[in-house]
Design an enzyme around this catalytic site. Sequence first.
Site, mmCIF file in Angstrom:
data_model
loop_
_atom_site.group_PDB
_atom_site.id
_atom_site.type_symbol
_atom_site.label_atom_id
_atom_site.label_comp_id
_atom_site.label_asym_id
_atom_site.label_seq_id
_atom_site.Cartn_x
_atom_site.Cartn_y
_atom_site.Cartn_z
ATOM 1 C CG ASN A 9 68.778 92.325 -2.200
ATOM 2 O OD1 ASN A 9 68.917 92.805 -1.080
ATOM 3 N ND2 ASN A 9 69.191 91.100 -2.505
ATOM 4 C CE LYS A 11 72.750 91.399 -3.595
ATOM 5 N NZ LYS A 11 73.464 90.385 -4.310
ATOM 6 C CG HIS A 98 68.933 86.805 -2.150
ATOM 7 N ND1 HIS A 98 70.258 86.458 -2.286
ATOM 8 C CD2 HIS A 98 68.683 87.741 -3.091
ATOM 9 C CE1 HIS A 98 70.794 87.176 -3.272
ATOM 10 N NE2 HIS A 98 69.862 87.970 -3.777
ATOM 11 C CD GLU A 100 73.719 87.617 -2.045
ATOM 12 O OE1 GLU A 100 73.250 88.433 -1.237
ATOM 13 O OE2 GLU A 100 74.063 87.934 -3.206
ATOM 14 C CD GLU A 170 67.502 87.441 -7.423
ATOM 15 O OE1 GLU A 170 67.632 88.602 -7.803
ATOM 16 O OE2 GLU A 170 67.919 87.035 -6.325
ATOM 17 N N GLY A 176 75.460 89.284 -9.205
ATOM 18 C CA GLY A 176 76.675 90.008 -8.832
ATOM 19 C C GLY A 176 77.876 89.657 -9.680
ATOM 20 C CB SER A 216 74.212 90.973 -13.769
ATOM 21 O OG SER A 216 75.121 90.398 -12.847
HETATM 22 C C1 PEP Z 1 70.335 90.058 -6.171
HETATM 23 O O1 PEP Z 1 71.158 89.885 -5.297
HETATM 24 O O2 PEP Z 1 69.139 89.861 -5.947
HETATM 25 C C2 PEP Z 1 70.811 90.497 -7.473
HETATM 26 C C3 PEP Z 1 70.044 90.322 -8.499
HETATM 27 O O3 PEP Z 1 72.060 91.065 -7.499
HETATM 28 P P1 PEP Z 1 72.781 91.717 -8.786
HETATM 29 O O4 PEP Z 1 71.744 92.580 -9.488
HETATM 30 O O5 PEP Z 1 73.894 92.531 -8.234
HETATM 31 O O6 PEP Z 1 73.226 90.593 -9.655
#
Ligand code: PEP
Length: 253
Positions: A9, A11, A98, A100, A170, A176, A216
């Site tokens: 992803n 973003k 997601h 976000e 997630e 992040g 992460s």
């Molecule tokens: C995400 O935004 O889907 C995600 C998993 O981000 P990160 O790997 O940076 O934590």
Amino acid sequence: MRKKIVAGNWKMNKTLDEAIALTSEVVNMIKDEVSGQVEVVLCVPSLYLITLKKYTDGAAKISLGAQNCHEKPSGAYTGEISAPMLKAIGIPYVIIGHSERRQYFGETNEQLAEKINITLENGLTPIFCCGESLDQRENHDFIGFVKNQITESLFHLDAGQLAQVVVAYEPIWAIGTGLTASAEQAQEMHAALRGHLAEKYGSDVAEEISILYGGSVGAANAAELFANPDVDGGLVGGASLKSRDFTDIVKAR
Ligand code: PEP
């Protein structure tokens, strides 16, 4: 056998030149280094989908995804993109829900149910995201909370429709932040979610649903996370922006 998937992803990152360079690198590295059965999905800014398709078409194992789409097929929704638009340019995947999008754009479970419907009507594979906040994990029934996200956005589907959905767990506190769910925490939630799907649809159907872990994921922790019996791959944010890191995560699958 359910599909093993590693999705990146991106973003809101990368200029067009950078996006082309990253895609080319990933395509080449996956071709040279990855032999097993795994599907790699690059969820890029929608502005780049048509251009990047020239680089992924014909590349084994790799396809493209969008990061969102609107719940309506067309209309006066300035700035949005629709599922029929994605279908028309041959994009197979789209991230739906997601955290976000839920946090910054107020997307609700009910609205996400509509987004799931329009993606399926257009033959797209939604990667449906769910997950709890740190407060929910520490102070509430966090497993119940995530199960409820699935109930409210997916349980109106029939079994055939559900089979087209990929779920991504997630935990918001791990996105992040550099904090990752431990292998045990990930497996606990994935098993609970698969059990929840099994209660509604039966275990044969639930066993076929790919449930990805996101939060992460990096080259150093991917193998341990992916080794869990109910973790079928990953949704990767930050580490998907570097071809070496992302390819190493794919190799860990
Ligand atoms: C995400 O935004 O889907 C995600 C998993 O981000 P990160 O790997 O940076 O934590």
